[in-house]
Motif scaffolding. Sequence first.
Motif, short mmCIF file in Angstrom:
data_model
loop_
_atom_site.label_atom_id
_atom_site.label_comp_id
_atom_site.label_asym_id
_atom_site.label_seq_id
_atom_site.Cartn_x
_atom_site.Cartn_y
_atom_site.Cartn_z
N SER B 104 1.10 -23.67 38.83
CA SER B 104 2.53 -23.48 39.03
C SER B 104 2.91 -23.97 40.42
O SER B 104 2.06 -24.08 41.30
CB SER B 104 2.90 -22.01 38.91
N VAL B 105 4.20 -24.19 40.60
CA VAL B 105 4.69 -24.60 41.91
C VAL B 105 5.85 -23.69 42.29
O VAL B 105 6.69 -23.36 41.47
CB VAL B 105 5.09 -26.10 41.92
N VAL B 106 5.82 -23.25 43.54
CA VAL B 106 6.90 -22.40 44.07
C VAL B 106 7.48 -23.16 45.26
O VAL B 106 6.80 -23.36 46.26
CB VAL B 106 6.37 -21.02 44.50
N GLN B 107 8.74 -23.59 45.13
CA GLN B 107 9.33 -24.50 46.12
C GLN B 107 10.19 -23.75 47.14
O GLN B 107 10.83 -22.75 46.83
CB GLN B 107 10.22 -25.52 45.41
N ARG B 120 12.25 -16.90 48.46
CA ARG B 120 12.87 -18.21 48.48
C ARG B 120 14.35 -18.07 48.13
O ARG B 120 14.71 -17.27 47.26
CB ARG B 120 12.17 -19.17 47.52
N VAL B 122 17.67 -18.92 46.28
CA VAL B 122 18.10 -19.58 45.05
C VAL B 122 19.62 -19.64 45.03
O VAL B 122 20.27 -19.01 45.86
CB VAL B 122 17.56 -18.87 43.79
N ILE B 128 18.40 -14.33 46.97
CA ILE B 128 17.02 -14.51 47.43
C ILE B 128 16.09 -14.04 46.30
O ILE B 128 16.25 -12.93 45.80
CB ILE B 128 16.73 -13.65 48.68
N GLU B 129 15.16 -14.90 45.92
CA GLU B 129 14.21 -14.55 44.88
C GLU B 129 12.89 -14.13 45.52
O GLU B 129 12.39 -14.81 46.41
CB GLU B 129 13.99 -15.77 43.97
N LYS B 130 12.35 -12.99 45.07
CA LYS B 130 11.04 -12.56 45.55
C LYS B 130 10.01 -12.87 44.46
O LYS B 130 10.22 -12.52 43.29
CB LYS B 130 11.04 -11.06 45.86
N VAL B 131 8.94 -13.53 44.85
CA VAL B 131 7.97 -14.03 43.89
C VAL B 131 6.57 -13.57 44.31
O VAL B 131 6.23 -13.60 45.49
CB VAL B 131 8.00 -15.58 43.84
N THR B 132 5.79 -13.09 43.33
CA THR B 132 4.39 -12.76 43.57
C THR B 132 3.51 -13.83 42.94
O THR B 132 3.70 -14.19 41.78
CB THR B 132 4.06 -11.38 42.98
N ILE B 133 2.57 -14.32 43.72
CA ILE B 133 1.69 -15.41 43.27
C ILE B 133 0.27 -14.85 43.21
O ILE B 133 -0.30 -14.46 44.23
CB ILE B 133 1.76 -16.59 44.26
N SER B 134 -0.30 -14.77 42.00
CA SER B 134 -1.59 -14.11 41.86
C SER B 134 -2.72 -15.07 41.51
O SER B 134 -3.87 -14.66 41.40
CB SER B 134 -1.50 -13.01 40.80
N ALA B 137 -1.68 -21.71 43.45
CA ALA B 137 -0.44 -22.40 43.11
C ALA B 137 -0.12 -23.37 44.23
O ALA B 137 -0.75 -23.35 45.28
CB ALA B 137 0.70 -21.38 42.95
#
Lengths: 251, 305
Positions: B104-107, B120, B122, B128-134, B137
């Motif tokens: 996946s890509v988180v820009q 990030r 949006v 503002i989006e909060k994203v968890t990357i497990s 990526a």
Amino acid sequence: MKVAVLIKQVPDTTAKVGIISGSVDEGAISKWSISPYDEYALESALSLQSGSGATVVAITLGPERSSKSLIDAAAVGADELLHVVHDGALGSLSLQKALSEAVTRVGAEVVLVGKQAADTNSGSTGPGVAKILNYSCVGLVSRIEAGSDGFEATRSTPSGIERVSVKLPCVFAFDKGDVELRRPNVRGIMMAKKKPIERITLADLGVDSTGEGVSTTSVDYPPEKPEGQRFEGPDSAAEVATKLREEANVI
Amino acid sequence: MSTTIIAEQQEEGIHSTLPQLVHAASVIGGECTVIIPGGGGESEASEIVGVDRVLKFNGSCFSVFDSQSWSSALKGSVGGTVLLASTPRGRELGASLAAELGMSVVQDVTSISEGINVERPVFSGKAIEKVTISSPAVITIRANSLDSAGNGGSAPISTIDSGEDLRMAVEEAITKASEKIDVSEADIIISGGRGLGDVSNFEKLEEVASTLGAAVGASRAVVDEWGLPHSMQVGQTGKTVTPSLYIAVGISGAIQHLAGMRSSSYIVAINKDPEAPIFTVADYGIVASWEDALPVLHDSIKALP
């Protein structure tokens, strides 16, 4: 030649984005539109249609309401419409796989897309789809022209602009171009309502939407700014200059 | 967890965001490899504290920016979480690499903490989006959002030759004549809107900009109506900017414009309409006509010790 345009329906840029318990309140969005950069991609596709007789296939992926953006595309001249119906979150990779399968299904060698969508602001779809399909990819494009042996595209670079030649198949990701977007006329709008929309699902395309190790935990409003200071009259600008130096420390 | 940073060139050297990407790598932890496509600036990169090794890629494909060829050339040397700057090229290459590697890509990330948790903007900053990357990526990071890693390291540099072919050729390159600063990278921006009355008044903004070392931006209205380059446009369909100082002159503040500049550290607004929405985001709002207030501001800035 078949040209696929990937369009996304997003809240209109004039719409207020409300948030309820950590998600965007979609029900409160006053107006949905085709994402602005996708409109430039669509416009270029329609130029290829009138210039080289290309067949333009508009493809969207999204919930039921997204059909409206396909009808809008048909109203300005898109020939065929394909709706990949999917409601809910989808990781970038699953999304790109689904759109790649959709492009393969319609048999397009030229794929036009906006450089980024106005909601997620990511800009991953064009290059990702190109990679999955093993197509070439040109980003930040403001115009394209069909040549005898492929296409020429004008794109912006850190130092200016350049014209590149590229062979098909290729994905072009569009920036705002210096073209006038065509507006639908009454006949176009009437015809568009009758145009069939092919509706398929992720399962039809053989794509599953299971997790990718990236998940959105919440969406919030940006932090509130404290109320600013107000000054009246031109002479107050001198005080502001001093404050920029001594209070804000930015000059 | 390890990280691979794909560095970007800026003129002859390394892009100014590299120390910020190394800082992000230190938050994630593990070995940090810096890849320099096409080479250039590798000794600069090797001196950043936290870099464990530098890989310089040579090959004819690096003469032209071609995200598809570059991601094919680099894929074998990329491991762990991949970091790039959220520049137009960084985003395109990042998306291409992610698809190449099946990740996946988180820009356009503006904050990063252990976990990995990122934030990030949006809707161009309306949310503002909060994203968890497990799992590994590709992450692109917005310029000037994070601290910079310091200097004083000495990572080994090695060279890899790539035989990857280009998929495109440059027919003509047109370099912008001016040395103007790009709004998306500027630390100070002065922008004009319809309130300036006429496109020729942008000269007044240019004068202030040259005193401050600032970039000149514009609202969508004047880009469309006065034919200014789209590269100057700040707002939802233009650039989203986060300078330390943003000066809005004769800009009323349409919602799309505010979305593109509200995250600036400090905002000065000059507008004769006290009800203009731009004042809702301004730290320093000056209610006055710009013709009168801008010269005072300019002279006062010049007179600062």
